[in-house]
Design a protein around this motif. Structure first.
Motif, PDB file in Angstrom:
ATOM      1  N   GLU A   4       0.849  -1.177   0.000  1.00  0.00           N
ATOM      2  CA  GLU A   4       0.000   0.000   0.000  1.00  0.00           C
ATOM      3  C   GLU A   4       0.888   1.232   0.000  1.00  0.00           C
ATOM      4  N   VAL A   5       0.523   2.216  -0.792  1.00  0.00           N
ATOM      5  CA  VAL A   5       1.346   3.411  -0.943  1.00  0.00           C
ATOM      6  C   VAL A   5       1.638   4.057   0.408  1.00  0.00           C
ATOM      7  N   LYS A   6       0.683   4.075   1.296  1.00  0.00           N
ATOM      8  CA  LYS A   6       0.877   4.731   2.590  1.00  0.00           C
ATOM      9  C   LYS A   6       1.965   4.071   3.427  1.00  0.00           C
ATOM     10  N   ASP A   7       2.312   2.830   3.131  1.00  0.00           N
ATOM     11  CA  ASP A   7       3.327   2.114   3.890  1.00  0.00           C
ATOM     12  C   ASP A   7       4.742   2.280   3.332  1.00  0.00           C
ATOM     13  N   ASN A   9       8.288   3.643   2.369  1.00  0.00           N
ATOM     14  CA  ASN A   9       9.287   4.566   2.880  1.00  0.00           C
ATOM     15  C   ASN A   9      10.647   4.027   2.471  1.00  0.00           C
ATOM     16  N   HIS A  12      11.274   0.329   3.384  1.00  0.00           N
ATOM     17  CA  HIS A  12      10.292  -0.690   3.018  1.00  0.00           C
ATOM     18  C   HIS A  12      10.970  -1.728   2.118  1.00  0.00           C
TER      19      HIS A  12
END
Length: 64
Positions: A4-7, A9, A12
């Motif tokens: 998911e894009v929000k995860d 960084n 990652h």
């Protein structure tokens, strides 16, 4: 691995694998050894995800 894009960084696994794919792309002349190298280091990724990384690096280096 579900991504998911929000995860995403800098630490990652997908981002780290993308950096490794950039190295592997230039180290090997063909897709299969580069993908195998990345999959070995990041087994949580699916083969399809790793192929997408290779395609992205290939396009970035070859004016797709």
């Amino acid at each position: 691995m579900k991504i998911e894009v929000k995860d995403l960084n800098k630490s990652h696994p997908l981002v780290l694998a993308a950096h490794l794919m950039s190295v592997a792309y230039h180290q090997y002349e063909t897709m299969i050894p580069a993908c195998e190298m990345v999959l070995e280091q990041f087994p949580q990724l699916t083969p399809e995800q790793v192929i997408c990384l290779w395609v992205g690096v290939n396009c970035a280096n070859n004016d797709c």
